[in-house]
Design a protein around this motif. Structure first.
Motif, short mmCIF file in Angstrom:
data_model
loop_
_atom_site.label_atom_id
_atom_site.label_comp_id
_atom_site.label_asym_id
_atom_site.label_seq_id
_atom_site.Cartn_x
_atom_site.Cartn_y
_atom_site.Cartn_z
N ILE A 168 -2.04 7.79 6.57
CA ILE A 168 -2.40 9.17 6.24
C ILE A 168 -1.50 10.13 7.03
N ARG A 169 -1.02 11.15 6.34
CA ARG A 169 -0.22 12.18 7.00
C ARG A 169 -0.86 13.53 6.74
N ILE A 170 -0.97 14.33 7.78
CA ILE A 170 -1.46 15.69 7.62
C ILE A 170 -0.24 16.55 7.31
N SER A 171 -0.22 17.13 6.13
CA SER A 171 0.94 17.91 5.73
C SER A 171 0.90 19.30 6.36
N ARG A 172 2.05 19.72 6.85
CA ARG A 172 2.18 21.09 7.37
C ARG A 172 2.98 21.95 6.41
N GLU A 173 3.53 21.32 5.37
CA GLU A 173 4.34 22.04 4.39
C GLU A 173 3.40 22.82 3.47
N LYS A 174 3.79 24.03 3.15
CA LYS A 174 2.93 24.97 2.43
C LYS A 174 2.34 24.42 1.13
N PHE A 175 3.19 23.92 0.23
CA PHE A 175 2.70 23.50 -1.07
C PHE A 175 1.76 22.30 -0.97
N SER A 186 0.82 -1.21 0.00
CA SER A 186 0.00 0.00 0.00
C SER A 186 0.86 1.26 0.00
N MET A 187 0.23 2.38 -0.36
CA MET A 187 0.91 3.68 -0.34
C MET A 187 0.14 4.59 0.60
N LEU A 188 0.80 5.60 1.12
CA LEU A 188 0.12 6.53 2.01
C LEU A 188 -0.44 7.71 1.23
N CYS A 189 -1.23 8.51 1.92
CA CYS A 189 -1.72 9.72 1.29
C CYS A 189 -1.62 10.89 2.25
N LEU A 190 -1.62 12.07 1.65
CA LEU A 190 -1.56 13.32 2.40
C LEU A 190 -2.93 13.97 2.41
#
Length: 194
Positions: free
Chosen positions: A115-122, A59-63
């Motif tokens: 699942i990762r919650i992105s904090r990076e702007k883009f 499996s792969m993760l998602c943002l």
């Protein structure tokens, strides 16, 4: 609007358009550069497996852009997930036990989804603009070293995507992969990567 912000908005718009049409993109994330697509589109997810020469049993993760978005794609968000996400100083991928609403080929055999919650702007803005989770897998052929910067990404990967985001390409800061924690249905957890 500053040039950097203007570029960000333009690039997000282009990347979202590609993903809405079933395409795959190469984009900067809060960790390393990633290959991504709309995580609800099974055909697009298959394109990524093929490009990475990776078995789709892995499996792969998602943002996503927020905890509210996480709750839309898993059966239940344990209280611990809120705490982990809030206190973690580095990017953290949480593997939830029961995924829903995403492409079946992104879900692990046991029904879980990272699942990762992105904090990076883009990447945060990208997820918000698409309004769905965005697949995030390292920009390399399976088994080869992970590219830490854009310049380290192989030509095979660059030529295999439908769009390469023109943002942060010259950023040579070596970012580390995220921590990975797997939450179990019984409330316990396992640290898979620190």
């Amino acid at each position: 609007m500053e040039n950097d912000d203007k570029l960000l908005v333009e690039e997000v718009k282009k990347a979202v358009e590609v993903m809405k049409n079933g395409g795959i993109i190469l984009y900067p994330t809060d960790t390393v550069w990633g290959i991504g697509c709309d995580a609800t589109n099974a055909q697009a997810v298959s394109k990524i497996y093929k490009l990475k020469q990776r078995e789709d049993s892995k499996s792969m993760l998602c943002l996503v852009d927020s905890m509210a978005r996480v709750a839309m794609y898993v059966e239940q968000v344990p209280e611990m997930a809120y705490d982990l996400t809030e206190i973690s100083e580095k990017p953290i991928t949480v593997i939830y036990p029961a995924a829903k609403g995403v492409a079946p080929n992104i879900i692990a055999d046991d029904g879980s989804l990272g699942i990762r919650i992105s904090r990076e702007k883009f990447s945060k803005y990208l997820c918000g603009a698409l309004g769905k989770p965005v697949v995030s897998t390292s920009a390399n052929i399976s088994g080869e070293p992970t590219a830490a910067t854009f310049s380290e990404i192989s030509d095979a990967i660059k030529s295999g995507v439908d769009y390469i985001v023109n943002y942060r390409r010259s950023d040579n800061e070596k970012k580390q992969p995220s921590s990975i924690i797997k939450l179990e249905k019984n409330g316990t957890f396992v640290i898979l990567r620190k």
